[in-house]
Each structure stands twice: as C-alpha cells, then as structure tokens.
Write a protein that holds these residues in place. Sequence first.
Motif, PDB file in Angstrom:
ATOM      1  N   TYR A  39      16.519 -50.935 -52.295  1.00  0.00           N
ATOM      2  CA  TYR A  39      15.255 -51.251 -51.626  1.00  0.00           C
ATOM      3  C   TYR A  39      14.445 -49.975 -51.379  1.00  0.00           C
ATOM      4  O   TYR A  39      13.228 -49.940 -51.616  1.00  0.00           O
ATOM      5  CB  TYR A  39      15.534 -51.958 -50.299  1.00  0.00           C
ATOM      6  N   MET A  40      15.112 -48.947 -50.894  1.00  0.00           N
ATOM      7  CA  MET A  40      14.430 -47.679 -50.601  1.00  0.00           C
ATOM      8  C   MET A  40      13.839 -47.077 -51.867  1.00  0.00           C
ATOM      9  O   MET A  40      12.695 -46.587 -51.872  1.00  0.00           O
ATOM     10  CB  MET A  40      15.421 -46.715 -49.948  1.00  0.00           C
ATOM     11  N   LYS A  41      14.599 -47.109 -52.934  1.00  0.00           N
ATOM     12  CA  LYS A  41      14.123 -46.549 -54.200  1.00  0.00           C
ATOM     13  C   LYS A  41      12.896 -47.300 -54.704  1.00  0.00           C
ATOM     14  O   LYS A  41      11.890 -46.695 -55.114  1.00  0.00           O
ATOM     15  CB  LYS A  41      15.233 -46.609 -55.245  1.00  0.00           C
ATOM     16  N   THR A  42      12.954 -48.643 -54.649  1.00  0.00           N
ATOM     17  CA  THR A  42      11.841 -49.463 -55.128  1.00  0.00           C
ATOM     18  C   THR A  42      10.618 -49.298 -54.242  1.00  0.00           C
ATOM     19  O   THR A  42       9.491 -49.140 -54.723  1.00  0.00           O
ATOM     20  CB  THR A  42      12.262 -50.950 -55.171  1.00  0.00           C
ATOM     21  N   THR A  43      10.823 -49.318 -52.926  1.00  0.00           N
ATOM     22  CA  THR A  43       9.715 -49.249 -51.975  1.00  0.00           C
ATOM     23  C   THR A  43       8.965 -47.933 -52.062  1.00  0.00           C
ATOM     24  O   THR A  43       7.733 -47.886 -51.985  1.00  0.00           O
ATOM     25  CB  THR A  43      10.236 -49.457 -50.540  1.00  0.00           C
ATOM     26  N   THR A  44       9.697 -46.847 -52.236  1.00  0.00           N
ATOM     27  CA  THR A  44       9.063 -45.523 -52.274  1.00  0.00           C
ATOM     28  C   THR A  44       8.651 -45.100 -53.678  1.00  0.00           C
ATOM     29  O   THR A  44       8.062 -44.037 -53.851  1.00  0.00           O
ATOM     30  CB  THR A  44      10.026 -44.460 -51.713  1.00  0.00           C
ATOM     31  N   ASP A  45       8.974 -45.931 -54.673  1.00  0.00           N
ATOM     32  CA  ASP A  45       8.689 -45.618 -56.081  1.00  0.00           C
ATOM     33  C   ASP A  45       9.353 -44.296 -56.478  1.00  0.00           C
ATOM     34  O   ASP A  45       8.759 -43.458 -57.167  1.00  0.00           O
ATOM     35  CB  ASP A  45       7.170 -45.547 -56.313  1.00  0.00           C
ATOM     36  N   ALA A  46      10.597 -44.131 -56.036  1.00  0.00           N
ATOM     37  CA  ALA A  46      11.329 -42.892 -56.324  1.00  0.00           C
ATOM     38  C   ALA A  46      11.838 -42.893 -57.761  1.00  0.00           C
ATOM     39  O   ALA A  46      12.157 -43.946 -58.329  1.00  0.00           O
ATOM     40  CB  ALA A  46      12.503 -42.745 -55.365  1.00  0.00           C
ATOM     41  N   GLU A  47      11.942 -41.692 -58.308  1.00  0.00           N
ATOM     42  CA  GLU A  47      12.453 -41.564 -59.675  1.00  0.00           C
ATOM     43  C   GLU A  47      13.942 -41.886 -59.727  1.00  0.00           C
ATOM     44  O   GLU A  47      14.423 -42.556 -60.628  1.00  0.00           O
ATOM     45  CB  GLU A  47      12.203 -40.146 -60.185  1.00  0.00           C
ATOM     46  N   GLU A  48      14.697 -41.388 -58.699  1.00  0.00           N
ATOM     47  CA  GLU A  48      16.134 -41.664 -58.678  1.00  0.00           C
ATOM     48  C   GLU A  48      16.701 -41.457 -57.284  1.00  0.00           C
ATOM     49  O   GLU A  48      16.095 -40.791 -56.433  1.00  0.00           O
ATOM     50  CB  GLU A  48      16.890 -40.784 -59.672  1.00  0.00           C
ATOM     51  N   THR A  49      17.856 -42.062 -57.053  1.00  0.00           N
ATOM     52  CA  THR A  49      18.615 -41.849 -55.825  1.00  0.00           C
ATOM     53  C   THR A  49      20.053 -41.492 -56.199  1.00  0.00           C
ATOM     54  O   THR A  49      20.528 -41.838 -57.282  1.00  0.00           O
ATOM     55  CB  THR A  49      18.627 -43.114 -54.944  1.00  0.00           C
ATOM     56  N   ASN A  50      20.715 -40.786 -55.279  1.00  0.00           N
ATOM     57  CA  ASN A  50      22.070 -40.329 -55.571  1.00  0.00           C
ATOM     58  C   ASN A  50      22.856 -40.245 -54.271  1.00  0.00           C
ATOM     59  O   ASN A  50      22.425 -39.588 -53.315  1.00  0.00           O
ATOM     60  CB  ASN A  50      22.014 -38.953 -56.244  1.00  0.00           C
ATOM     61  N   VAL A  51      23.984 -40.928 -54.196  1.00  0.00           N
ATOM     62  CA  VAL A  51      24.808 -40.909 -52.989  1.00  0.00           C
ATOM     63  C   VAL A  51      25.606 -39.605 -52.941  1.00  0.00           C
ATOM     64  O   VAL A  51      26.445 -39.341 -53.800  1.00  0.00           O
ATOM     65  CB  VAL A  51      25.760 -42.114 -52.941  1.00  0.00           C
ATOM     66  N   PHE A  52      25.340 -38.785 -51.912  1.00  0.00           N
ATOM     67  CA  PHE A  52      26.063 -37.527 -51.747  1.00  0.00           C
ATOM     68  C   PHE A  52      27.406 -37.734 -51.052  1.00  0.00           C
ATOM     69  O   PHE A  52      28.406 -37.134 -51.423  1.00  0.00           O
ATOM     70  CB  PHE A  52      25.235 -36.541 -50.917  1.00  0.00           C
ATOM     71  N   TYR A  53      27.386 -38.582 -50.001  1.00  0.00           N
ATOM     72  CA  TYR A  53      28.601 -38.740 -49.194  1.00  0.00           C
ATOM     73  C   TYR A  53      28.493 -40.040 -48.401  1.00  0.00           C
ATOM     74  O   TYR A  53      27.414 -40.400 -47.934  1.00  0.00           O
ATOM     75  CB  TYR A  53      28.750 -37.553 -48.230  1.00  0.00           C
TER      76      TYR A  53
ATOM     77  N   ASP B 134      11.501 -37.451 -56.078  1.00  0.00           N
ATOM     78  CA  ASP B 134      10.178 -37.736 -56.634  1.00  0.00           C
ATOM     79  C   ASP B 134       9.673 -39.119 -56.227  1.00  0.00           C
ATOM     80  O   ASP B 134       9.453 -39.990 -57.053  1.00  0.00           O
ATOM     81  CB  ASP B 134      10.213 -37.623 -58.165  1.00  0.00           C
ATOM     82  N   PHE B 135       9.452 -39.299 -54.905  1.00  0.00           N
ATOM     83  CA  PHE B 135       8.913 -40.565 -54.427  1.00  0.00           C
ATOM     84  C   PHE B 135       7.420 -40.427 -54.131  1.00  0.00           C
ATOM     85  O   PHE B 135       6.846 -39.331 -54.198  1.00  0.00           O
ATOM     86  CB  PHE B 135       9.676 -41.063 -53.195  1.00  0.00           C
ATOM     87  N   HIS B 136       6.788 -41.547 -53.790  1.00  0.00           N
ATOM     88  CA  HIS B 136       5.341 -41.596 -53.586  1.00  0.00           C
ATOM     89  C   HIS B 136       4.933 -40.750 -52.383  1.00  0.00           C
ATOM     90  O   HIS B 136       5.638 -40.709 -51.363  1.00  0.00           O
ATOM     91  CB  HIS B 136       4.901 -43.046 -53.373  1.00  0.00           C
ATOM     92  N   THR B 137       3.779 -40.120 -52.467  1.00  0.00           N
ATOM     93  CA  THR B 137       3.302 -39.246 -51.389  1.00  0.00           C
ATOM     94  C   THR B 137       3.045 -40.006 -50.092  1.00  0.00           C
ATOM     95  O   THR B 137       3.008 -39.394 -49.023  1.00  0.00           O
ATOM     96  CB  THR B 137       2.019 -38.521 -51.803  1.00  0.00           C
ATOM     97  N   ASP B 138       2.874 -41.319 -50.157  1.00  0.00           N
ATOM     98  CA  ASP B 138       2.661 -42.112 -48.949  1.00  0.00           C
ATOM     99  C   ASP B 138       3.829 -41.998 -47.980  1.00  0.00           C
ATOM    100  O   ASP B 138       3.680 -42.272 -46.786  1.00  0.00           O
ATOM    101  CB  ASP B 138       2.454 -43.595 -49.297  1.00  0.00           C
ATOM    102  N   PHE B 139       5.000 -41.613 -48.475  1.00  0.00           N
ATOM    103  CA  PHE B 139       6.194 -41.539 -47.641  1.00  0.00           C
ATOM    104  C   PHE B 139       6.589 -40.097 -47.306  1.00  0.00           C
ATOM    105  O   PHE B 139       7.674 -39.860 -46.790  1.00  0.00           O
ATOM    106  CB  PHE B 139       7.368 -42.236 -48.350  1.00  0.00           C
ATOM    107  N   SER B 140       5.728 -39.150 -47.569  1.00  0.00           N
ATOM    108  CA  SER B 140       6.132 -37.737 -47.531  1.00  0.00           C
ATOM    109  C   SER B 140       6.152 -37.119 -46.138  1.00  0.00           C
ATOM    110  O   SER B 140       6.885 -36.148 -45.908  1.00  0.00           O
ATOM    111  CB  SER B 140       5.202 -36.909 -48.432  1.00  0.00           C
ATOM    112  N   ILE B 141       5.367 -37.633 -45.204  1.00  0.00           N
ATOM    113  CA  ILE B 141       5.207 -36.951 -43.911  1.00  0.00           C
ATOM    114  C   ILE B 141       6.545 -36.751 -43.185  1.00  0.00           C
ATOM    115  O   ILE B 141       6.856 -35.638 -42.749  1.00  0.00           O
ATOM    116  CB  ILE B 141       4.194 -37.697 -43.021  1.00  0.00           C
ATOM    117  N   PRO B 142       7.384 -37.778 -43.024  1.00  0.00           N
ATOM    118  CA  PRO B 142       8.671 -37.544 -42.340  1.00  0.00           C
ATOM    119  C   PRO B 142       9.627 -36.639 -43.112  1.00  0.00           C
ATOM    120  O   PRO B 142      10.637 -36.209 -42.571  1.00  0.00           O
ATOM    121  CB  PRO B 142       9.257 -38.955 -42.194  1.00  0.00           C
ATOM    122  N   PHE B 143       9.307 -36.384 -44.379  1.00  0.00           N
ATOM    123  CA  PHE B 143      10.116 -35.470 -45.191  1.00  0.00           C
ATOM    124  C   PHE B 143       9.486 -34.077 -45.224  1.00  0.00           C
ATOM    125  O   PHE B 143       9.633 -33.338 -46.187  1.00  0.00           O
ATOM    126  CB  PHE B 143      10.231 -36.014 -46.618  1.00  0.00           C
TER     127      PHE B 143
END
Length: 418
Positions: free
Chosen positions: A69-83, A110-119
């Motif tokens: 859901y997070m990947k789709t919502t933010t239009d991210a290129e990829e996600t990866n579980v670290f731990y 590489d997600f959409h800039t709309d979600f960038s502020i908290p990052f």
Amino acid sequence: MNKKWMLLLGALLAVFVIGGCGSDSKEASADEEESSAEKSAASENNEDKSTDETKADSKAATFPELIDYMKTTTDAEETNVFYEHKEPQTHEMEGVAVSLDAYSFVGIKDFHTDFSIPFDDETSGAVILAKYTVKNDSDKEVFYMPRFDLSYSSGLVYNSDYKELLPEDQQLFEKLNPDTKYAIEAGESVTGFVAYPFGTAELETVVNEGSALIEVPAAQAKADAFDNPIGKKGKFTINFDEAGAKKTESNKEFYQDAVSIENMGDKQIIDQKEGVGESKELGDATITLDGYQFTEFKPNEMEAPRFENFKNGIVLLTVKFNVDNKGSANIALDNLRSNLYVNDGAQYQMNEGMLSPHEFGDIASAGGTAELFQVYVLDKEQYDKIWKNKAFDIELGPLYDDNAKDVSKGKKAEFKLK
C-alpha cells in the motif's frame, strides 16, 4: 372465402397474442419473483459482505500488505525490508496493557514529492511500521491517546506518526481519536499501526545508533484530562538491525538506568551483588537495598561530550532499592537524592539525576511499592587505585511527596554497600 380466412386468421392471431400476453405476464411475474429473490439474496450477500468487510477492516493487515500500500500510494520505485522483529513488548498499567506487537523497518526509494516533507524534504529513506495493541482489562472505561513518539540519543530527535502512509482503517490514530475522546470500553482491545519516516541522511544516523526508544504514555481515568493517570509511562525499544537487537539483549543483564535504556554506550560488569535485602525505615516507608552494579562504561560518540571531564575512564555505580510506601502520601522518585561516600568516608558525591531512569511524575504510590535506582559516576583511575577495596556508603533522603513536601521530616537512611 377470403373474408372467412381473414376472419379465422385474425382470430388465431388474437388467440396467439392473448396467449402470448398471458405467457409474457406469467414469465414477467416469474421474472419479477426471481428478480426479487435475487435482490433479496443479493441484499443478504451484501449485508454479509458488508459485515465481512467490517470484520476485515477491524482485522490487522500484514506487513507485506502495508508495504505494498505504501509503495503504491507514494508512487515509489521500490521498497526493501531491512529488518523485522515479531517478539512483543508489553507495558502493564493497572488493568491497561499496551504492547508493541511487531515492527518492520522498510527502505523506500524514489517516491512522489508530495510525501517528502516528513522525510526531511527527501524522496528516499525508510519507514518503521509498528503494530500496537491497547487492551483495557479493567471493568471501567479508560481513555488512551496513542502518542507513541520515537526518539534516539543523537540530538534527542523525535519522529511522530505519518499516517498518510497507511490505509485509514489500519491507522491507530483513527481507531483511537479525539472524536471519541480516545475512549476504550471495559474489556475492549484496539490494534492499529503507526508509521515513522526517516530521510536518507537521518537513516544513516539511526542505523549507526542501532536502536531507538518509543515513549509509552499512561492511560487516563477521565476524558480530556491528563492528571488522572492509570499506572505510569513506559518505554519500548526499536532495533534497526540484528546488531542493534543483540546489543539490546545484552543490555538486559544490567540494571535499567538511563544509560542502559537509552543505549548511551557500552557497559562491562566489574563487580555486582544482588539480593542484599538490607532494610531501613524512613518516614512511613521501608527502603530496602536490593543490589548494586559497578560497570566500566564507554560512552558512544553522541554521549561522549557529557562525560568529557572523565579523562581517566569511567566507572558507573548503579544501586537498586525497593520502596514500600506504607503512608497516605505518594513518594516522588524523580527528585529523590542521595550521597555516595567513598575512600572510607573521606570523599563523597551526589547521585547523577540525569542518568536516573525516573522521569517527572514517577512515584511510589501511597500504599504501594516501587523500584528506585540511584546512579553515580566515578573516575576509573581513582576507583582502581583507591576506592574499590574500601567502604562504599550511601545516605538516602529525605523523602518528598509529589507536591515537594518533605514526608520524612528531614531524616535520611544509611546503607553500606561493601
């Protein structure tokens, strides 16, 4: 003849038309009955489906579902579980229990800039997805604001919930919200998720830290009030990798002063004793010396400036007491002071309040019991050459209530460590 045939043909047509109309009418009636039955069944199915959806909405999602859901919502290129960590941590508060059931530390790129502020205005970083459950096992309604802030020692950075990364029906802050005054009925259990974002630069810092702390607020007995706590605040530990998890596990052998809880550096046992059991009466309380630990301490890079005056190494002395409060007034733990006498009483120093695990408002309630920790910072060279084979004595008190009133009439209790 032609007229007769025409009349006969007309009559036959009329019969067919009438019969057809009757047939159509019966078929229509049957169709309507069937349609009505189908609608009724469909309605029941929809009701069942609605019920199922409601149940599904209240059911906790899996981490893969949330990550997708997070990947789709933010239009991210990829996600990866670290731990990921799935062993629950629980904090009990007089009939109310809060648990960190599991968490997943997920890289997002590489997600959409709309979600960038908290990052921190970056479009890559990581997110901790944390699953919490708040359960009211008491027989009364309670109120619980689920403000689970995350902090770590590098500048005491705080990360709060970024709920837009989660489906609405999975957000803990939607399930416990201001509209309901954060109410939880007796016997009710609420499960939901919180998302903590980190930008790329901050990500490097937290990974180096190895772990972080989650502040667990106390429940409240009244709505819109924060002066009726049920139990006391607590802390959970979040690890960012396996090394951090091992460090957290190893810290369990040490008394949980602020040094251990906040992962300020490395401890190594020099000397310890548990189960001492020496008790003294002080005011209306019985204070029992339970044990002590001498540890060699090496602060981490972020904490080192706090100990810069100790050029010859550091020894921490953490002393554990049990407080049995038999009086009618609460005893404040956060402002309880003591002196440590070393070198057969020739030298002394006060306890270091900043290294105590007790926060503002921590008490031994009237008629209740509590653990009390006192921490002292010693110069390692003097400890090795002068102090370690001589007496260590502690003078504890006076006791104060939670309104800063002296409840032991200025008296103090004395304990001998060794």
